[in-house]
Design a protein around this motif. Structure first.
Motif, mmCIF file in Angstrom:
data_model
loop_
_atom_site.group_PDB
_atom_site.id
_atom_site.type_symbol
_atom_site.label_atom_id
_atom_site.label_comp_id
_atom_site.label_asym_id
_atom_site.label_seq_id
_atom_site.Cartn_x
_atom_site.Cartn_y
_atom_site.Cartn_z
ATOM 1 N N ASN A 145 0.862 -1.186 0.000
ATOM 2 C CA ASN A 145 0.000 0.000 0.000
ATOM 3 C C ASN A 145 0.896 1.232 0.000
ATOM 4 O OD1 ASN A 145 -1.913 1.991 0.350
ATOM 5 N ND2 ASN A 145 -2.937 1.003 2.077
ATOM 6 N N ALA A 146 0.877 1.977 -1.098
ATOM 7 C CA ALA A 146 1.768 3.123 -1.229
ATOM 8 C C ALA A 146 1.361 4.288 -0.348
ATOM 9 C CB ALA A 146 1.817 3.579 -2.690
ATOM 10 N N ALA A 147 0.088 4.402 0.003
ATOM 11 C CA ALA A 147 -0.389 5.517 0.820
ATOM 12 C C ALA A 147 -1.382 5.002 1.851
ATOM 13 C CB ALA A 147 -1.017 6.597 -0.051
ATOM 14 N N PRO A 148 -0.911 4.305 2.897
ATOM 15 C CA PRO A 148 -1.839 3.749 3.889
ATOM 16 C C PRO A 148 -2.545 4.840 4.677
ATOM 17 C CG PRO A 148 0.440 3.469 4.596
ATOM 18 C CD PRO A 148 0.501 3.992 3.201
ATOM 19 N N SER A 199 -4.637 -5.810 -11.974
ATOM 20 C CA SER A 199 -5.154 -4.536 -11.480
ATOM 21 C C SER A 199 -5.969 -4.794 -10.221
ATOM 22 C CB SER A 199 -6.017 -3.865 -12.555
ATOM 23 O OG SER A 199 -6.601 -2.680 -12.047
ATOM 24 N N LEU A 200 -5.621 -4.107 -9.139
ATOM 25 C CA LEU A 200 -6.267 -4.329 -7.849
ATOM 26 C C LEU A 200 -7.251 -3.226 -7.483
ATOM 27 C CD1 LEU A 200 -3.134 -5.446 -5.778
ATOM 28 C CD2 LEU A 200 -4.529 -6.795 -7.346
ATOM 29 N N GLU A 201 -7.509 -2.300 -8.388
ATOM 30 C CA GLU A 201 -8.297 -1.123 -8.032
ATOM 31 C C GLU A 201 -9.735 -1.471 -7.673
ATOM 32 O OE1 GLU A 201 -8.037 1.641 -11.193
ATOM 33 O OE2 GLU A 201 -5.892 2.044 -10.929
ATOM 34 N N ARG A 202 -10.320 -2.433 -8.359
ATOM 35 C CA ARG A 202 -11.726 -2.734 -8.154
ATOM 36 C C ARG A 202 -11.973 -3.919 -7.244
ATOM 37 N NH1 ARG A 202 -14.485 -1.864 -14.165
ATOM 38 N NH2 ARG A 202 -13.773 0.298 -14.463
ATOM 39 N N LEU A 206 -9.532 -3.597 -0.855
ATOM 40 C CA LEU A 206 -8.176 -3.193 -1.224
ATOM 41 C C LEU A 206 -8.207 -1.713 -1.582
ATOM 42 C CD1 LEU A 206 -6.738 -6.153 -3.344
ATOM 43 C CD2 LEU A 206 -5.976 -5.366 -1.108
ATOM 44 N N PRO A 207 -7.485 -0.874 -0.851
ATOM 45 C CA PRO A 207 -7.532 0.568 -1.122
ATOM 46 C C PRO A 207 -6.797 0.921 -2.406
ATOM 47 C CG PRO A 207 -5.913 0.094 0.574
ATOM 48 C CD PRO A 207 -6.606 -1.203 0.273
ATOM 49 N N LYS A 208 -6.926 2.178 -2.793
ATOM 50 C CA LYS A 208 -6.203 2.654 -3.963
ATOM 51 C C LYS A 208 -4.705 2.673 -3.671
ATOM 52 C CE LYS A 208 -10.037 5.557 -5.545
ATOM 53 N NZ LYS A 208 -10.467 6.926 -5.897
ATOM 54 N N HIS A 209 -3.942 2.838 -4.712
ATOM 55 C CA HIS A 209 -2.472 2.873 -4.614
ATOM 56 C C HIS A 209 -1.930 1.569 -4.024
ATOM 57 C CE1 HIS A 209 -3.174 7.111 -5.356
ATOM 58 N NE2 HIS A 209 -3.841 7.227 -4.218
#
Length: 512
Positions: A283-286, A469-472, A476-479
């Motif tokens: 997670n790049a921006a927890p 792609s994990l966005e949807r 799982l949060p963004k980034h």
């Protein structure tokens, strides 16, 4: 009444009266099994017939023979899987509705619990998920689905049903059907509803209108599915040749059977696009206390030990975190290279102390080489002599693994999934207890050689790979990205085959 069922004349639309051996066109009909009316009549005749011992025994034997013949006919005919739907009342426009659903003719080798997923605009949130459970007699416990047509436009609404059988060691099986529910206008009369909906579920429809008289007579108590309507001072007379006394009457209810069509599913052993036994979700921006690294391990025996950059002995590499951040030296050196082992034992997941410095479970040293079952909320302290080096808690015990969170200063940095390799927990996943911060994490499992994300609502499985792609994906949060290494932020050099699975030798080492 029913239509002609002669296989040599599939396009014949002639009707067959109950008891007749051929239709009006002369096509022979196969002998059908006795109906439920026949069975009930035989049983009641055995109880209310002649009271002499010989007559009573003969009637009882006749009823038993009919029931046995019916069961034999059902087995030999290979009853098709059907979803029986009942209890729907279209007159309650704009009100609350309840559908009763029952399974019939399901294969005996399917799972003892079947998940049913309903999708419709009528159902709250657009979907509903429940479970059919097999009862001791071999049938299935019925389910009830509630919905409301308040505020819905009148017309027909589809309800799609998916039934999934998922048992350990068996391939997944899936059945589908789609049926239509009528939502009438608020000002619709009962006559309109009968014309549109009720009449389509009857074989014979008899109406008496404008003071007319409708009469239906059937000798011998033949079983017929009849809808009789009398209005505007009309008189409807239904005579089925019943004797004097108690008469069996069945009030019309809207109920029907929907054939379940089995869907061909991919083989359970389908290969994973990115096989691995150790990986991580970064997670790049927890936010909100989320961990930067969710480290994933799928091993029979998962070893927890000291963090080493060159040839570590453990799979889960632990370091001490202070107020100033991560400290790979200092107190980290008081952890053994192989400090503890977590595996699945006879009593579930258990932990065993294999260290030089000891291990505290809820403040008590269990003893060396003495496995202790893990439970949700258990506190694990690495080292029995020095406090606070690494403190973990069991935040969830799942059917296929455990989740560990840190209770020390390393809590925002990482958490751990320790999963059984190539183990599918089934869908829907059996319920398990979890701490709030663990319940907010995604559902991850390992089978077919790799890690998968499981959507708890839809049951969709998504293979996790660096290119995915994990966005949807749910929870799982963004980034967020998937890394093929459990420690992508470090250089881990392994010069031999010992140690963690899925890592690379010295000449193939890589970084994040």
């Amino acid at each position: 009444m029913k239509k002609c069922s002669n296989p040599d004349h599939p396009h014949c639309t002639c009707w067959v009266t109950p008891g007749e051996s051929s239709c009006t066109a002369g096509h022979s009909q196969a002998a059908s099994a006795p109906t439920s009316y026949d069975l009930l009549t035989a049983v009641r005749s055995a109880r209310s017939g002649p009271q002499t011992p010989a007559a009573t025994q003969a009637a009882t034997q006749a009823a038993a023979d009919m029931v046995a013949n019916y069961a034999t006919a059902m087995r030999s005919s290979g009853a098709r899987p059907q979803l029986h739907i009942s209890g729907f009342d279209p007159r309650a426009a704009g009100g609350r509705q309840t559908l009763k659903m029952e399974l019939r003719g399901m294969p005996q080798d399917c799972a003892p619990q079947l998940a049913i997923h309903l999708q419709s605009e009528l159902i709250p949130n657009g979907a509903s998920r429940q479970q059919f459970s097999r009862v001791l007699q071999g049938g299935w416990r019925p389910l009830f689905v509630e919905f409301s047509s308040r505020g819905k436009e009148h017309g027909q609404y589809q309800i799609r049903a998916e039934i999934l059988s998922q048992a350990a060691g068996q391939p997944a099986r899936k059945w589908e059907c789609t049926f239509v529910i009528l939502v009438p206008r608020l000002d619709a009369t009962l006559t309109d509803i009968h014309r549109i909906f009720l009449s389509t579920h009857k074989n014979v429809r008899v109406m008496a209108d404008d003071a007319s008289i409708a009469r239906v007579a059937a000798q011998g108590g033949a079983s017929m599915d009849i809808d009789v309507t009398a209005r505007n001072a009309g008189i409807a007379h239904l005579d089925l040749g019943a004797p004097q006394g108690k008469v069996d009457m069945g009030f019309a209810t809207i109920a029907w059977d929907e054939d379940l069509i089995e869907i061909d599913l991919p083989h359970a052993g389908e290969s994973h696009p990115h096989p691995s036994t150790a990986a991580s979700i970064v997670n790049a921006a927890p936010e909100g206390g989320a961990q930067r690294q969710i480290r994933l391990f799928a091993l029979e025996d998962c070893v927890l030990g000291r963090h080493e950059l060159v040839d570590p002995e453990a799979d889960v590499l632990l370091t001490h975190f202070s107020e100033n951040g991560q400290d790979t030296g200092g107190l980290t050196r008081r952890l053994s290279g192989r400090h503890a082992v977590i595996r699945r034992g006879k009593q579930g997941f258990e932990i065993e102390d294999v260290s030089r410095y000891g291990l505290l479970l809820d403040g008590v040293w269990p003893g060396k080489h003495k496995p202790v079952p893990l439970r949700q909320g258990m506190r694990i302290e690495m080292s029995a002599s020095i406090k606070g080096i690494v403190v973990l808690t069991v935040s969830a015990v799942m059917p296929h693994g455990v989740i560990l969170h840190r209770l020390d200063h390393g809590a925002p940095a990482e958490c751990f999934y320790l999963l059984m390799p190539d183990t599918h927990p089934g869908y829907p996943m059996p319920r398990f207890t979890a701490a709030p911060h663990a319940a907010a994490l995604p559902l991850i499992m390992h089978h077919s050689g790799g890690f998968w994300h499981l959507d708890q609502l839809t049951g969709k499985e998504t293979a996790l790979a660096p290119s995915a792609s994990l966005e949807r994906l749910s929870r799982l949060p963004k980034h967020t990205r998937f890394a093929s290494e459990p420690y992508p932020e470090c250089w881990i050099i392994r010069t031999g085959s010992a140690g963690q699975h899925g890592t690379l030798p010295l000449h193939d080492m890589q970084t994040a």
